[in-house]
Design a protein around this motif. Structure first.
Motif, PDB file in Angstrom:
ATOM      1  N   SER A   1      -1.953  11.736  -2.406  1.00  0.00           N
ATOM      2  CA  SER A   1      -2.060  13.000  -2.958  1.00  0.00           C
ATOM      3  C   SER A   1      -3.458  13.036  -3.680  1.00  0.00           C
ATOM      4  N   ARG A   2      -4.497  12.460  -3.394  1.00  0.00           N
ATOM      5  CA  ARG A   2      -5.570  12.269  -4.324  1.00  0.00           C
ATOM      6  C   ARG A   2      -6.818  12.270  -3.589  1.00  0.00           C
ATOM      7  N   VAL A   3      -7.844  13.021  -4.332  1.00  0.00           N
ATOM      8  CA  VAL A   3      -9.128  13.108  -3.838  1.00  0.00           C
ATOM      9  C   VAL A   3      -9.997  12.874  -5.139  1.00  0.00           C
TER      10      VAL A   3
ATOM     11  N   HIS B   1     -10.594  15.483   6.878  1.00  0.00           N
ATOM     12  CA  HIS B   1     -10.786  14.163   7.350  1.00  0.00           C
ATOM     13  C   HIS B   1     -10.557  13.114   6.541  1.00  0.00           C
ATOM     14  N   LYS B   2      -9.682  13.128   5.543  1.00  0.00           N
ATOM     15  CA  LYS B   2      -9.503  12.067   4.627  1.00  0.00           C
ATOM     16  C   LYS B   2      -8.803  10.953   5.408  1.00  0.00           C
ATOM     17  N   GLU B   3      -9.030   9.786   4.960  1.00  0.00           N
ATOM     18  CA  GLU B   3      -8.647   8.753   5.613  1.00  0.00           C
ATOM     19  C   GLU B   3      -7.349   8.317   5.481  1.00  0.00           C
ATOM     20  N   ALA B   4      -6.601   7.811   6.592  1.00  0.00           N
ATOM     21  CA  ALA B   4      -5.172   7.930   6.721  1.00  0.00           C
ATOM     22  C   ALA B   4      -4.920   6.791   5.532  1.00  0.00           C
ATOM     23  N   ARG B   5      -5.571   5.572   5.564  1.00  0.00           N
ATOM     24  CA  ARG B   5      -5.004   4.286   4.659  1.00  0.00           C
ATOM     25  C   ARG B   5      -6.212   3.682   4.457  1.00  0.00           C
ATOM     26  N   HIS B   6      -6.171   2.439   3.643  1.00  0.00           N
ATOM     27  CA  HIS B   6      -7.344   1.443   3.497  1.00  0.00           C
ATOM     28  C   HIS B   6      -6.902   0.238   4.624  1.00  0.00           C
ATOM     29  N   HIS B   7      -7.934  -0.501   4.596  1.00  0.00           N
ATOM     30  CA  HIS B   7      -7.816  -1.688   5.693  1.00  0.00           C
ATOM     31  C   HIS B   7      -8.271  -3.166   4.915  1.00  0.00           C
TER      32      HIS B   7
ATOM     33  N   CYS C   1     -11.216   9.026  -0.386  1.00  0.00           N
ATOM     34  CA  CYS C   1     -10.462   7.851  -0.498  1.00  0.00           C
ATOM     35  C   CYS C   1     -11.364   6.504  -1.516  1.00  0.00           C
ATOM     36  N   LEU C   2     -10.532   5.942  -1.869  1.00  0.00           N
ATOM     37  CA  LEU C   2     -11.132   4.909  -2.896  1.00  0.00           C
ATOM     38  C   LEU C   2     -12.263   4.193  -2.008  1.00  0.00           C
ATOM     39  N   PHE C   3     -11.730   3.957  -0.733  1.00  0.00           N
ATOM     40  CA  PHE C   3     -12.407   2.997   0.015  1.00  0.00           C
ATOM     41  C   PHE C   3     -13.243   3.726   1.159  1.00  0.00           C
ATOM     42  N   SER C   4     -13.587   4.909   0.805  1.00  0.00           N
ATOM     43  CA  SER C   4     -14.317   5.595   1.770  1.00  0.00           C
ATOM     44  C   SER C   4     -15.884   5.063   2.111  1.00  0.00           C
TER      45      SER C   4
ATOM     46  N   ALA D   1       0.855  -1.152  -0.039  1.00  0.00           N
ATOM     47  CA  ALA D   1      -0.053  -0.197   0.017  1.00  0.00           C
ATOM     48  C   ALA D   1       0.965   1.316   0.020  1.00  0.00           C
ATOM     49  N   PHE D   2       0.385   2.455  -0.745  1.00  0.00           N
ATOM     50  CA  PHE D   2       1.158   3.664  -0.730  1.00  0.00           C
ATOM     51  C   PHE D   2       0.438   4.688  -0.272  1.00  0.00           C
ATOM     52  N   CYS D   3      -0.609   4.581   0.741  1.00  0.00           N
ATOM     53  CA  CYS D   3      -1.384   5.515   1.219  1.00  0.00           C
ATOM     54  C   CYS D   3      -0.639   6.561   2.011  1.00  0.00           C
ATOM     55  N   GLY D   4       0.556   6.014   2.378  1.00  0.00           N
ATOM     56  CA  GLY D   4       1.038   7.150   3.254  1.00  0.00           C
ATOM     57  C   GLY D   4       1.484   8.551   2.386  1.00  0.00           C
TER      58      GLY D   4
HETATM   59  S1  SF4 Z   1      -6.479   3.634  -0.804  1.00  0.00           S
HETATM   60 FE1  SF4 Z   1      -7.313   5.814  -0.255  1.00  0.00          FE
HETATM   61  S2  SF4 Z   1      -5.614   6.491   1.138  1.00  0.00           S
HETATM   62 FE2  SF4 Z   1      -4.952   4.773   0.004  1.00  0.00          FE
HETATM   63  S3  SF4 Z   1      -3.797   5.536  -1.654  1.00  0.00           S
HETATM   64 FE3  SF4 Z   1      -6.114   4.984  -2.174  1.00  0.00          FE
HETATM   65  S4  SF4 Z   1      -7.154   6.774  -2.117  1.00  0.00           S
HETATM   66 FE4  SF4 Z   1      -5.222   7.225  -1.012  1.00  0.00          FE
END
Ligand code: SF4
Length: 348
Positions: A279-281, A324-330, A292-295, A273-276
């Protein structure tokens, strides 16, 4: 469409420079993906259930433009148009033309890109280039015409897409990238063929690990062909060499071959994963922000606009939402919930 101001944003206000979009994890948000329709002329097995399945009505093109302008005034530097299938949208060249007149907060032209299934590309490549598009990504999941038709569920689709890719190159769109989603048991046998394709056609091929974003609920960890497996398969063809990333926020791990011919990228959101440094919305085709894609939630920017919201009010809504963007996916973790929308209704 309204005329533009000197800064190209044509807004009733200009934000202070230091207020560039940043989320609470300290990530600068510079990339916006806008879906301009969730209609599509393909029914790819890992994406759509079956029917055309458009759920959300397309918005007027000028409404996407107004929302994009507000985002650009907050520091967006790259805009990627997606769908469904964006080439189905009438007014696309006009939208590109207007977007290409915008300037980033540093006064530079926007980096304009588009993702397409390529079916209509042959007849439109030149016009898109002339309208201001700089680069393009074509989704293509097999270099075998029969397999391709089985994946897209559209007979004769392979030839159209190949012709579209070649037309994009002739039109001067660069780079031309080809994205292939790998599903175990479907198309992992295409990895070496795509390596040859990258070298023969002079395009960048990117393999994407299968993500749980489809309508049919096909996804399982076992269905994922991992980055490690992909590099091993490539190595059976020719020795691969790592290439440096083009930017810190780049999602693909880049490779070439021992002779330097061809470029392969691997986008591994599941196993690496590259969530760290995300830079996207995203803005959905019905005007909702997805951070986030997984919102699990949508944020209704278009609603603010429709209720007569000013540019400044829309900007404030965007800022609060991005914060409030998510830190990462799970993905793959206990309690992981699939996102509230499937990929075709988010837009890549
Ligand atoms: S899963 Fe969400 S936080 Fe992670 S890279 Fe994709 S959009 Fe960004």
């Amino acid at each position: 469409m309204a005329s533009l101001s000197a800064t190209g944003t044509n807004l009733a206000w200009e934000p202070a420079v230091h207020e560039r979009l940043t989320d609470r994890h300290g990530r600068r948000i510079t990339d916006l993906r806008i879906s301009i329709t969730d209609r599509c002329n393909y029914r790819c097995v890992y994406c759509r259930a079956g029917s055309d399945g458009a759920v959300y009505a397309d918005l007027p093109i000028e409404d996407y433009l107004r929302m994009a302008r507000v985002f650009v005034a907050l520091g967006i530097e790259k805009i990627r148009l997606t769908g469904g299938e964006p080439l189905l949208r009438r007014g696309l060249p006009e939208l590109l033309r207007e977007l290409s007149r915008l300037r980033t907060l540093d006064g530079a032209p926007l980096d304009l890109a588009l993702t397409t299934n390529g079916h209509l590309l042959e007849g439109m490549a030149e016009e898109l280039r002339n309208a201001g598009l700089s680069r393009i990504t074509v989704s293509m999941d097999a270099v075998d015409p029969e397999k391709f038709a089985r994946i897209t569920r559209v007979p004769g689709s392979y030839g159209r897409v190949l012709a579209g890719i070649r037309a994009a190159k002739r039109a001067g769109l660069a780079p031309v990238k080809v994205n292939c989603v790998l599903l175990r048991g479907f198309n992992e046998d295409q990895i070496v063929r795509f390596a040859e394709f990258s070298r023969d056609e002079g395009v960048i091929v990117r393999f994407i690990e299968f993500m749980p974003l489809e309508e049919d609920r096909l996804w399982s960890p076992e269905a994922v062909v991992s980055l490690r497996e992909i590099t091993e398969a490539l190595g059976t063809y020719r020795p691969v060499k790592a290439l440096p990333p083009n930017a810190a926020s780049e999602t693909a791990v880049r490779y070439t071959f021992d002779d330097g011919v061809g470029e392969i990228g691997i986008i591994a959101p599941v196993t690496q994963a590259f969530c760290g440094h995300c830079s996207r919305v995203r803005l959905t085709s019905d005007g909702k922000i997805r951070t986030c894609l997984f919102s699990q939630t949508d944020h209704d920017l278009y609603g603010v606009m429709q209720r007569g919201g000013s540019d400044a009010e829309m900007a404030e809504f965007i800022r609060r939402t991005v914060d409030h963007k998510e830190a990462r996916h799970h993905i793959g973790e206990p309690g992981f919930l699939k996102p509230s929308r499937s990929m075709v209704h988010i837009g890549g």
